[in-house]
Design a protein around this motif. Structure first.
Motif, PDB file in Angstrom:
ATOM      1  N   ASP A  40       0.841  -1.199   0.000  1.00  0.00           N
ATOM      2  CA  ASP A  40       0.000   0.000   0.000  1.00  0.00           C
ATOM      3  C   ASP A  40       0.876   1.249   0.000  1.00  0.00           C
ATOM      4  O   ASP A  40       0.629   2.219  -0.729  1.00  0.00           O
ATOM      5  N   THR A  44       1.011   4.121  -2.912  1.00  0.00           N
ATOM      6  CA  THR A  44       0.776   5.520  -2.568  1.00  0.00           C
ATOM      7  C   THR A  44       1.970   6.382  -2.936  1.00  0.00           C
ATOM      8  O   THR A  44       1.830   7.473  -3.488  1.00  0.00           O
ATOM      9  N   SER A  70       0.031  -3.270  -7.071  1.00  0.00           N
ATOM     10  CA  SER A  70      -1.406  -3.517  -6.882  1.00  0.00           C
ATOM     11  C   SER A  70      -1.774  -4.946  -7.265  1.00  0.00           C
ATOM     12  O   SER A  70      -2.516  -5.633  -6.555  1.00  0.00           O
ATOM     13  N   GLU A 193     -11.180  -3.375  -1.326  1.00  0.00           N
ATOM     14  CA  GLU A 193      -9.995  -2.799  -0.697  1.00  0.00           C
ATOM     15  C   GLU A 193      -9.069  -2.174  -1.747  1.00  0.00           C
ATOM     16  O   GLU A 193      -8.453  -1.127  -1.510  1.00  0.00           O
ATOM     17  N   VAL A 197      -7.657   1.842  -2.192  1.00  0.00           N
ATOM     18  CA  VAL A 197      -6.273   2.280  -2.406  1.00  0.00           C
ATOM     19  C   VAL A 197      -6.170   3.163  -3.645  1.00  0.00           C
ATOM     20  O   VAL A 197      -5.535   4.220  -3.631  1.00  0.00           O
ATOM     21  N   SER A 201      -4.986   7.006  -3.351  1.00  0.00           N
ATOM     22  CA  SER A 201      -3.615   7.321  -3.763  1.00  0.00           C
ATOM     23  C   SER A 201      -3.524   7.930  -5.155  1.00  0.00           C
ATOM     24  O   SER A 201      -2.595   8.691  -5.429  1.00  0.00           O
TER      25      SER A 201
END
Length: 259
Positions: A40, A44, A70, A193, A197, A201
């Motif tokens: 993560d 980001t 990812s 989820e 993200v 981000s």
């Protein structure tokens, strides 16, 4: 003669696995929550590095995402759920969150070890976690720009225009890679989820997994697949914009008029 471990052909001690393979699987399962946090952070950080600041030209670059990290995170989640479900009795509830699921699965690996196909699940999870750690961008001056056709992770410094695959040594143009990743974002299929993200981000707005699930309940977004539920990023963007208006910095797709 005792049964042999299906992984390395030494005497099995727990179901179809030897002590070493059970220990490896246990350690791997417990790594998952920390690895997902690191992935993560990588995603980001990649967005921060590739999103232009105020006054920058164009909005397309804001859609650049570290798809390698990812994708790695999605595979880790998939394989952890797969191993966990080897231990489930009929009707038994399974934890949803990755941290809870990892702890729950680690306590039940003796049941998983008795499954006749444990070798495939063992190699699947161990391999996914190893790939995940390779996708983590640990160096602040480097960025992950994509994945080679051979599966190698492509990373380079900010000022390089070309990157060579560390595995097969094929050269790639960095600008082309980033453009391909931007074009792929809308068609990417991820979990709730994963949407959270991407929205935080890359698109710079807050979207929780719980909100995505509410959209499903209200029939505001369709799933691409079930168990786990996955969604197309473009569908989530359309739902968000129908509820909240255009996302900042996102170029609206042009629709051709019929002839």
């Amino acid at each position: 003669m005792s049964a042999l471990c299906v992984i390395n052909q030494v005497p099995a001690t727990v179901g179809n696995l030897c002590t070493g393979c059970v220990t490896k699987l246990h350690t791997t399962v417990l790594q998952v929550p920390r690895l997902l946090v690191e992935l993560d952070v990588t995603i980001t950080k990649q967005a921060r590095q590739t999103t232009p600041g105020a006054g920058g030209s164009g909005g397309e670059r804001a859609l650049v995402l570290n798809l390698a990290a990812s994708d790695a995170a999605d595979k880790v989640r998939m394989w952890l759920r797969a191993v966990a479900h080897l231990t489930v009795a009929n009707g038994e509830p399974v934890p949803v969150g990755m941290r809870d699921l990892a702890a729950w699965t680690a306590r039940r690996l003796s049941a998983a070890a008795r499954h006749p196909e444990i070798a495939d699940y063992h190699s699947g999870l161990v391999g996914a976690v190893a790939d995940g750690w390779r996708s983590v961008d640990r160096a602040p001056e480097r960025r992950v720009v994509g994945t080679c056709d051979c599966g190698g992770i492509l990373s380079t410094t900010q000022d390089r225009a070309e990157v060579w695959c560390p595995d097969c040594k094929v050269p790639w143009d960095v600008a082309d890679l980033l453009e391909m990743r931007a074009q792929k974002l809308d068609d990417k299929v991820v979990t709730a989820e994963g949407l959270s993200v991407i929205f935080r981000s890359v698109l710079r707005v807050s979207l929780t997994a719980a909100t995505v699930r509410k959209w499903v309940e209200r029939k505001q977004i369709a799933t691409v697949s079930e168990k786990p539920s996955t969604f197309r990023v473009s569908d989530a963007i359309a739902t968000w914009e129908s509820l909240h208006g255009p996302l900042p910095g996102r170029k609206k797709q042009e629709v051709s008029e019929p002839a």
